[in-house]
Write a protein that holds these residues in place. Structure first.
Motif, PDB file in Angstrom:
ATOM      1  N   VAL A  51       0.828  -1.304   0.087  1.00  0.00           N
ATOM      2  CA  VAL A  51       0.085  -0.129   0.016  1.00  0.00           C
ATOM      3  C   VAL A  51       1.004   1.214  -0.174  1.00  0.00           C
ATOM      4  O   VAL A  51       0.589   2.194  -0.691  1.00  0.00           O
ATOM      5  N   MET A  52       1.827   1.301   0.733  1.00  0.00           N
ATOM      6  CA  MET A  52       2.797   2.374   0.786  1.00  0.00           C
ATOM      7  C   MET A  52       3.639   2.791  -0.345  1.00  0.00           C
ATOM      8  O   MET A  52       3.707   3.891  -0.882  1.00  0.00           O
ATOM      9  N   ILE A  53       4.081   1.612  -0.928  1.00  0.00           N
ATOM     10  CA  ILE A  53       4.837   1.827  -2.422  1.00  0.00           C
ATOM     11  C   ILE A  53       3.822   2.317  -3.420  1.00  0.00           C
ATOM     12  O   ILE A  53       4.024   3.137  -4.075  1.00  0.00           O
ATOM     13  N   SER A  57       4.026   5.883  -4.950  1.00  0.00           N
ATOM     14  CA  SER A  57       4.494   6.285  -6.270  1.00  0.00           C
ATOM     15  C   SER A  57       3.525   6.866  -7.436  1.00  0.00           C
ATOM     16  O   SER A  57       3.870   7.479  -8.366  1.00  0.00           O
ATOM     17  N   LYS A  58       2.372   7.406  -6.712  1.00  0.00           N
ATOM     18  CA  LYS A  58       1.591   8.324  -7.475  1.00  0.00           C
ATOM     19  C   LYS A  58       2.073   9.919  -7.620  1.00  0.00           C
ATOM     20  O   LYS A  58       2.832  10.195  -6.872  1.00  0.00           O
ATOM     21  N   SER A  59       1.711  10.608  -8.838  1.00  0.00           N
ATOM     22  CA  SER A  59       2.473  11.644  -9.085  1.00  0.00           C
ATOM     23  C   SER A  59       1.968  13.029  -7.854  1.00  0.00           C
ATOM     24  O   SER A  59       2.940  13.395  -7.609  1.00  0.00           O
ATOM     25  N   VAL A  63       5.006  14.775  -5.428  1.00  0.00           N
ATOM     26  CA  VAL A  63       5.060  16.137  -5.287  1.00  0.00           C
ATOM     27  C   VAL A  63       4.851  16.735  -3.793  1.00  0.00           C
ATOM     28  O   VAL A  63       5.683  17.412  -3.158  1.00  0.00           O
ATOM     29  N   TRP A  64       3.921  15.878  -3.120  1.00  0.00           N
ATOM     30  CA  TRP A  64       3.650  16.460  -1.724  1.00  0.00           C
ATOM     31  C   TRP A  64       5.002  15.826  -1.076  1.00  0.00           C
ATOM     32  O   TRP A  64       5.407  16.692  -0.114  1.00  0.00           O
ATOM     33  N   ILE A  65       5.619  14.865  -1.387  1.00  0.00           N
ATOM     34  CA  ILE A  65       6.817  14.235  -0.347  1.00  0.00           C
ATOM     35  C   ILE A  65       8.235  15.450  -0.594  1.00  0.00           C
ATOM     36  O   ILE A  65       8.569  15.685   0.226  1.00  0.00           O
ATOM     37  N   ILE A  66       8.098  15.710  -2.049  1.00  0.00           N
ATOM     38  CA  ILE A  66       9.043  16.763  -2.221  1.00  0.00           C
ATOM     39  C   ILE A  66       9.107  17.973  -1.422  1.00  0.00           C
ATOM     40  O   ILE A  66       9.960  18.361  -0.681  1.00  0.00           O
ATOM     41  N   LEU A 310       7.128   8.428   4.374  1.00  0.00           N
ATOM     42  CA  LEU A 310       6.391   7.715   5.496  1.00  0.00           C
ATOM     43  C   LEU A 310       5.401   8.611   5.933  1.00  0.00           C
ATOM     44  O   LEU A 310       4.172   7.781   6.389  1.00  0.00           O
ATOM     45  N   GLU A 311       5.329   9.888   6.180  1.00  0.00           N
ATOM     46  CA  GLU A 311       4.391  10.548   6.302  1.00  0.00           C
ATOM     47  C   GLU A 311       3.056  10.295   5.341  1.00  0.00           C
ATOM     48  O   GLU A 311       1.999  10.542   5.960  1.00  0.00           O
ATOM     49  N   ARG A 312       3.404  10.723   4.144  1.00  0.00           N
ATOM     50  CA  ARG A 312       2.591  10.752   3.058  1.00  0.00           C
ATOM     51  C   ARG A 312       1.769   9.291   3.133  1.00  0.00           C
ATOM     52  O   ARG A 312       0.547   9.250   3.111  1.00  0.00           O
ATOM     53  N   THR A 313       2.466   8.219   2.999  1.00  0.00           N
ATOM     54  CA  THR A 313       1.949   6.935   2.986  1.00  0.00           C
ATOM     55  C   THR A 313       1.036   6.411   4.197  1.00  0.00           C
ATOM     56  O   THR A 313       0.358   5.501   4.207  1.00  0.00           O
TER      57      THR A 313
END
Length: 375
Positions: A51-53, A57-59, A63-66, A310-313
């Motif tokens: 689920v995390m991967i 991997s969604k666009s 962007v949120w992670i960056i 980790l925070e996003r997923t």
């Protein structure tokens, strides 16, 4: 000559193996422990990782992670400057918040072209952050007060100072139930990098510049050498002519200046004011990321991205009915595994080197005794 080249090749090979062993050991240990934690909660760890991967991997997630990693990286760089000198700047959280607040106040009071407005805001933020951290440096060198205590106390003072000024009759305006500084003019808005569906903050350029400056100054200059020398051994550095007190104050000023930039991605790319909802706690996250990245500019970049991942997923894991605390536990496990793995490999390499030196000395003494007997 061939024997010398063979020794060099052997040394390089052993060094490479040790360098790869630490991250591999950390990753394996983190995956195993994280899996055990998830299993203990009654859930399937393999499904969680899938689920995390998939979600990461969604666009839009990328962007949120960056964007999330930008302030994390700046915070880690500020902490790492102190770490390289054996100083624990625990006050990055207060330094960046008080710096962002006064930068927002100054920016909201001015209306200049962007080419002047944005640099002024950034300079004010760096100056305020440097002054706030410099207080701890001066107290340490003049009164011997631990920088850990002073920076923690300054965090509390920073919060109280902001709370005092962030009121309607002083330096803030009321917007519904929130108080915030005057909105920055459009000339203060930092550029963005167009991506789908949301743009990447242009303040990523600031993070890249800080990373390059960190690498060059600390690794390629006399100042950086002196800073690292004081961190390794104050007495030896002082004996070689380095002013330890000056280096302590200077490193705290630099750490605070970088800390002042932590709030710029939010201020210049997102909120355009400082309000009661301005993000807090990024400074403490920077400590974990600096440890995770081993105080290396590239390592901290990967660590900041991993933290954002980790925070996003983790948000998606909650929708899959996983415990909310799982991500926090995983973050702690990863940091512990990295620190323990690198220390274990370091000690193993040191013991191996000592055994090798002992074996070589024993062989030389044995050859010397044989030569004396034969003579």
């Amino acid at each position: 000559m061939s024997q010398l080249e063979g020794l060099r090749a052997k040394f390089t090979k052993e060094k490479l193996i040790l360098a790869l062993a630490a991250p591999v050991l950390a990753i394996v240990a983190a995956l195993i422990l994280s899996s055990l934690v998830i299993m203990a909660s009654g859930k399937d760890p393999f499904h969680a990782f899938t689920v995390m991967i998939d979600f990461g991997s969604k666009s839009d997630s990328q962007v949120w992670i960056i964007n999330k990693a930008i302030p994390y990286y700046l915070s880690a760089a500020a902490v790492a400057i102190g770490f390289r000198m054996n100083l624990f700047n625990i006050g990055v959280d207060g330094q960046y918040r008080v710096a962002a607040f006064f930068a927002a106040v100054v920016g909201g009071a001015l209306s200049l072209p962007g080419v002047l407005q944005i640099p002024i805001i950034i300079i004010v933020a760096m100056a305020v952050g440097a002054v706030w951290a410099g207080i701890a440096g001066i107290l340490k060198t003049t009164r011997g007060v631990s920088e850990v205590i002073t920076t923690i106390m300054l965090n509390s003072i920073a919060g109280s100072l902001i709370g005092y000024f962030l009121s309607e009759d002083r330096l803030a305006v009321k917007d519904g139930n929130l108080f915030h500084t005057t909105n920055l003019p459009s000339s203060s808005h930092f550029f963005t990098i167009p991506t789908d569906p949301k743009p990447i903050y242009g303040t990523i350029v600031i993070a890249v510049v800080i990373g390059l400056a960190y690498w060059f100054v600390l690794g390629r200059t006399r100042f950086g050498f002196d800073l690292r020398a004081v961190g390794r051994n104050e007495s030896a550095a002082a004996a070689s002519g380095v002013s330890v007190k000056r280096m302590v104050v200077t490193s705290m000023l630099l750490s605070g200046a970088v800390a002042g930039l932590v709030g710029m991605p939010t201020l210049l790319n997102e909120s355009f004011n400082y309000g009661t909802d301005f993000p807090a706690g990024v400074g403490f996250t920077g400590i974990a990321i600096a440890l995770l990245g081993r105080n290396h500019p590239i390592g901290m970049a990967f660590a900041a991205l991993l933290w954002g991942f980790l925070e996003r997923t983790g948000i998606q894991l909650e929708f899959e009915e996983y415990a909310q605390e799982i991500v926090g536990v995983m973050q702690g496990v990863i940091v512990l595994c990295v620190v323990i793995a690198y220390e274990t490999v370091r000690r193993y390499g040191l013991r191996a080197q000592q055994r090798k030196v002992g074996a070589e000395l024993g062989a030389r003494n044995g050859n010397k005794e044989k030569a004396e007997v034969s003579a």
